[in-house]
Design a protein around this motif. Structure first.
Motif, short mmCIF file in Angstrom:
data_model
loop_
_atom_site.label_atom_id
_atom_site.label_comp_id
_atom_site.label_asym_id
_atom_site.label_seq_id
_atom_site.Cartn_x
_atom_site.Cartn_y
_atom_site.Cartn_z
N ARG A 25 -40.11 -55.99 82.90
CA ARG A 25 -39.26 -55.81 84.08
C ARG A 25 -39.60 -54.48 84.75
O ARG A 25 -39.71 -53.45 84.08
CB ARG A 25 -37.77 -55.81 83.69
CG ARG A 25 -37.30 -57.07 82.98
CD ARG A 25 -37.15 -58.24 83.93
NE ARG A 25 -36.14 -58.04 84.93
CZ ARG A 25 -34.85 -58.39 84.78
NH1 ARG A 25 -34.43 -58.93 83.65
NH2 ARG A 25 -33.99 -58.20 85.77
N GLU B 135 -35.47 -49.64 71.34
CA GLU B 135 -34.82 -50.86 70.84
C GLU B 135 -33.40 -50.60 70.35
O GLU B 135 -32.67 -51.54 70.04
CB GLU B 135 -35.65 -51.46 69.70
CG GLU B 135 -37.02 -51.99 70.12
CD GLU B 135 -36.96 -53.18 71.06
OE1 GLU B 135 -35.85 -53.75 71.24
OE2 GLU B 135 -38.00 -53.54 71.63
N THR C 179 -40.68 -54.65 78.35
CA THR C 179 -39.93 -55.86 78.75
C THR C 179 -40.60 -56.64 79.87
O THR C 179 -40.21 -57.78 80.13
CB THR C 179 -38.51 -55.48 79.21
OG1 THR C 179 -38.58 -54.80 80.47
CG2 THR C 179 -37.80 -54.61 78.18
N ARG D 89 -33.65 -56.91 78.38
CA ARG D 89 -34.10 -58.28 78.08
C ARG D 89 -32.96 -59.28 78.25
O ARG D 89 -33.19 -60.44 78.66
CB ARG D 89 -34.65 -58.36 76.66
CG ARG D 89 -35.94 -57.60 76.45
CD ARG D 89 -36.57 -57.96 75.10
NE ARG D 89 -37.61 -57.01 74.75
CZ ARG D 89 -37.45 -56.00 73.91
NH1 ARG D 89 -36.28 -55.81 73.31
NH2 ARG D 89 -38.44 -55.17 73.65
N ASP D 90 -31.74 -58.86 77.93
CA ASP D 90 -30.61 -59.77 78.01
C ASP D 90 -30.10 -59.96 79.43
O ASP D 90 -29.29 -60.86 79.69
CB ASP D 90 -29.46 -59.26 77.13
CG ASP D 90 -29.77 -59.36 75.65
OD1 ASP D 90 -30.70 -60.10 75.29
OD2 ASP D 90 -29.08 -58.68 74.86
#
Length: 973
Positions: A955, A922, A953, A930-931
């Motif tokens: 992803r 993090e 995430t 995440r962004d």
């Protein structure tokens, strides 16, 4: 809350029989923060960046000013000494002693108020200046003083030593930028020290309480002895941090009408925590310079550099720094600084870094004048640095101390006379006498530093374990103090007195002025609780030197080290850390667990301190080894220190070596460690029935047995091994031969990555020879199973060197941690007979993106994509972190790297230490993913990195081989 344990387990609460001197019983001391009395924490805080080492009786980490007040009340009632500490970056032993260390860096790090219009900020003492400046950049402001440790020292510590940096000609010292502070005195009173008008000063002097006594003691000392103070003080041109700053106040009001207003804050600057405990500071903020220009003046000799200084200073530079040939040579071999040498031309005997800042036209004029002056003074190369690269040059300068400590050999650059300065006009003559002194004593010496203030850091090379060099260590300050007096210089200019230079205080000032210093100390600190033995009444110079009186806990003829550590062996490597604390910076990639937890035990320095004390200084009790074991357990072995530590501490390798020695001493590893070390063999066994193995590995009972956090799932074995696909895929004829390393991750878990790599390499016109499954011992090394690791690497090196594969063909790897082991550990770990082959193999080893970056590739045939890349830690440490991005950009993608430390997974680490693992992720990686837009391709070549990102995430990242195949439009079978 108050507690006697903590993140580093040790002796537990109460008195420790192994440390009777200064032992602490504090049942009545309740803190909102923490109180640690265990052996582990006492060892962690036993040293700083100085040569000294002494275990404190405990460590307090106050949560707020009320905690600080409780500590002072306790100390006043019991006589317990308090040792205030910031980042622990002091060079003179200011934070070393047997008292109770008060660590202000852990919790007292808040910005309490910010007034950008008034250019003021109220901060707690633990605020790090570089972090404050990052938060101010949007407002065009900064806290100006810039010592070399500004990314990990604290503002409180800077004020305690009156620190200053390269830009002192423009910015002055910390004293010039602190306008007020909150102070707890030895009587427990809270004082606010501010600038006073004449009437306000009269009112203070008339008070009958402790505050009045303090003001009267200081005022009277100056008023009655002002002429003597100014006569014995160094020349006003020289910044003086010797003793207490009575001479600074004596040059201001009320004695000089146009001088600075009377402000005891200026006296506390440089007092090294001996007059009280600071809980808050009001600092001045300065505007960012409008323009900057830097020239690097290359000279053949040091003498040329010293002769040029007075004329260069007449140009009013913002900074003027000296680097000598030896220091520049050390930067060439340090991975983290090699790239910052881009400006070095030839082999200069000395380089002067001269910076100008201010209004653009003025800076341009100053640069032109400086170029002309440089040519007149024998400068053979004058390199102009682009503004956006200036900070890289100063990063190299700031790394000087660590670089010096990293030089191989028994002799290190000693901190003892590095802080003296003389007026600029006398600098050349003074250094001439210093060099003659070094010749007489037979000492090699380094010369670098802030010439703008007449300061040259004199760093003699000494082995303090050698009695002859220890005698030189004592003789040097005695002789140099004579020179400093003759030239009316300062013995302590930037780093302070501490316990290192305090023994010469009376010689430099005389007994009468030292008596005044005692009166001031007694007024502020009537119970003598604040940092005793610093500035006044120090212990002998050579008492408590780090390692000087210790004996190794290893047997007289210890078992051979697992690695070949070169000159000085494993034990020298254990002592490599100098304590400067670059690992405590909260930027870059070094020490991700420290960034996440901010525990001293989780910085490279903390681990190195514990390791040195346990291995070399008899710390073999269960509590000591338990403290070290836990500190090392949370080392990710990311190898960031391998690149970024200026002293070249490689904690991952040290951790593996120590774990290996524990095995040799009859401390068998737990089942989990054996399972990790046997990763390749167990994976091969499990792959015979992948479906059954996957079901078993998902069982909670199996995961508990393996030490896996139940919030994690172990990686799934593929039903189709890479080698089986290869049997149906013949080697392409013709083309450049390359060897693709089939590592266990690719073979058993990610064969699709292998298939993509073969397709990409063949598209690049290569003849791809794929090895059988070959491990590079990464798992064994991580668990300290160095004997098995050696056997594994011997076999791998032998196969790659002697199996009839194309000679000298590049060996290409897909998993960075595996391939880069061939570059890094293998040559130091294989048997002596295999070392030449291992070195040759290291030169041929390439990651896929490194190889493709120089290869001919067909035109891109896939879709143009956005890509966000997380670069594996080992690639950042041992290779080029930009190769994947550059490759994808070359293929038409819009790619960028995530500016991040480790993802937090680090092989098996994330399966065992779930919360810390995610906390590390993090810091940067996971928020960046995440962004990212949903159509952005996430790229991560490390198998652990992909697992962490997908787990946290959702992803699913691609390996760079898959991303390149996608960019080329290749159809994968």
């Amino acid at each position: 809350m108050s507690r006697a344990g903590g993140t580093v387990p040790g002796a537990g609460p109460g008195r420790d029989a192994s440390h009777p001197e200064g032992a602490l019983d504090a049942p009545s001391l309740a803190l909102r923060g923490e109180l640690f009395l265990d052996a582990g924490h006492r060892r962690l805080y036993a040293t700083d960046a100085s040569h000294y080492e002494q275990q404190p009786c405990g460590v307090a980490r106050p949560a707020d000013a009320d905690d600080c007040a409780a500590l002072v009340r306790f100390a006043a009632a019991t006589g317990q000494a308090l040792i205030p500490r910031g980042g622990g970056t002091g060079l003179c032993g200011q934070t070393v002693g047997s008292g109770l260390v008060v660590d202000c860096s852990r919790h007292l790090d808040r910005v309490l108020a910010l007034d950008t219009a008034g250019r003021r900020a109220r901060v707690e003492p633990g605020v790090i200046p570089a972090e404050l400046n990052r938060s101010l950049r949007h407002a065009g402001l900064r806290f100006a003083p810039d010592p070399s440790t500004l990314d990990r020292c604290t503002i409180g510590g800077m004020h305690a030593t009156n620190a200053w940096g390269s830009h002192a000609p423009r910015d002055g010292s910390t004293r010039d930028h602190v306008s007020a502070l909150e102070l707890l005195t030895g009587g427990g009173e809270r004082l606010r020290l501010v600038a006073l008008s004449a009437e306000e000063l009269r009112q203070k002097l008339a008070r009958e309480d402790l505050e009045g006594r303090i003001y009267r003691a200081v005022h009277t000392a100056i008023d009655r002895h002002r002429e003597l103070l100014l006569a014995r003080a160094p020349h006003p041109e020289v910044t003086n941090n010797t003793g207490y700053a009575l001479d600074v106040l004596a040059r201001g009001q009320p004695w000089v009408a146009e001088g600075e207003p009377f402000n005891l804050t200026r006296l506390l600057a440089g007092a090294e925590g001996t007059l009280g405990l600071v809980t808050e500071l009001e600092v001045k903020l300065s505007p960012l310079p409008e323009a900057r220009g830097l020239l690097c003046l290359h000279l053949e000799t040091l003498e040329q550099a010293f002769r040029a200084v007075p004329r260069l200073m007449a140009l009013a530079p913002a900074a003027l720094e000296l680097l000598d040939r030896t220091l520049l040579a050390l930067t060439a071999g340090q991975p983290g600084q090699h790239a910052n040498r881009f400006w070095v031309a030839g082999d200069p005997g000395a380089v002067l870094l001269i910076e100008f800042s201010g209004e653009p036209a003025t800076v341009a004029m100053q640069l032109a004048e400086c170029r002309a002056l440089a040519a007149e003074n024998g400068c053979y190369a004058c390199v102009d640095i682009e503004p956006d690269r200036i900070d890289r040059v100063f990063a190299l300068r700031r790394a000087a101390l660590g670089l010096l400590m990293g030089r191989p050999g028994r002799r290190r650059t000693a901190t003892v006379i590095e802080d003296s300065a003389v007026p600029l006009a006398a600098l050349g003559e003074y250094i001439g006498e210093v060099r003659a002194l070094m010749r007489r004593l037979g000492v090699e010496c380094m010369y670098y530093g802030s010439l703008s203030r007449g300061l040259v850091h004199l760093r003699p090379w000494l082995d303090l374990d050698d009695p002859a060099d220890l005698a030189r260590f004592t003789a040097l300050p005695e002789a140099l103090s004579d020179l400093v007096l003759r030239y009316r210089g300062a013995f302590s200019t930037k780093h302070g007195d501490g316990r290192l230079r305090a023994p010469w205080l009376e010689k430099l000032y005389g007994a009468e002025i030292v008596a005044l210093f005692r009166e001031v100390k007694n007024a502020f600190d009537p119970h003598r609780i604040f940092n005793p033995g610093k500035i006044l009444d120090p212990p002998p110079l050579t008492e408590n030197l780090r390692g000087a009186t210790t004996t190794s806990s290893l047997p007289a003829d210890p078992a051979p080290a697992g690695f070949d550590w070169g000159d000085g062996g494993w034990l020298r490597a254990v002592r490599q850390c100098n304590g400067a604390g670059a690992c405590r910076a909260r930027a870059g990639t070094m020490c991700p667990t420290y960034m996440a937890t901010r525990e001293e035990a989780h910085a490279t320095r903390g681990r190195a301190n514990l390791l040195r004390q346990v291995v070399l200084e008899g710390g073999t009790a269960d509590a000591d080894e338990a403290a070290l074991a836990q500190a090392l357990e949370l080392c990710l072995s990311c190898k960031a220190c391998r690149r970024e530590c200026p002293a070249n501490v490689d904690m991952a390798r040290l951790k593996a070596e120590w774990t290996y020695h524990r095995r040799l001493r009859g401390r068998p590893p737990p089942l989990q460690a054996r399972a990790i070390a046997g990763f390749a063999r167990l994976s091969a066994l499990a792959s015979r029935a992948p479906g059954l193995s996957n079901r078993l590995l998902r069982l909670a009972a199996v995961r508990r047995l393996l030490g896996v956090d139940l919030r994690r799932h172990l990686p799934r074995l593929s039903r189709h091994r890479f080698s089986r696909w290869l049997r149906r895929h013949p080697v392409a004829a013709g083309g450049m031969p390359v060897i693709l390393l089939n590592d266990p991750h690719t073979e058993y878990y990610a064969p699709h990555v292998g298939r993509a790599a073969v397709a990409v390499l063949e598209a690049a016109g290569c003849q791809v020879h794929v090895t059988p499954v070959l491990a590079c011992a990464r798992a064994e090394i991580s668990q300290g199973d160095l004997a098995q690791a050696r056997a594994t690497l011997n076999a791998t090196v032998d196969y790659l060197s002697n199996a009839g594969l194309p000679a000298d063909a590049p060996v290409i790897g897909l998993e960075p941690s595996e391939l880069l082991t061939l570059r890094d550990e293998a040559p130091a770990l294989v048997s002596a007979a295999a070392r030449a082959a291992a070195n040759a193999l290291a030169a041929r080893a390439r990651l896929l993106d490194e190889f493709l970056g120089a290869a001919e590739l067909p035109a891109a045939g896939g879709d143009t994509r956005n890509a966000l890349i997380h670069v594996h830690c080992h690639q950042k440490a041992l290779g080029d972190s930009d190769t994947s991005r550059a490759l994808l950009v070359r293929l038409g993608w819009r790619a960028q790297n995530i500016d991040s430390p480790c993802c937090g997974m680090a092989g098996f680490f994330g399966y065992r230490h779930y919360d810390v693992s995610l906390a590390v992720g993090e810091l940067a990686v996971l928020p960046a993913v995440r962004d990212a837009d949903a159509d952005t391709v996430i790229v991560a070549s490390g198998v652990s990195c992909r697992a962490q990102i997908e787990h946290a995430t959702g992803r699913a990242p691609l390996h760079v081989a898959e991303a390149v195949a996608m960019a080329l439009g290749l159809a994968l079978t």
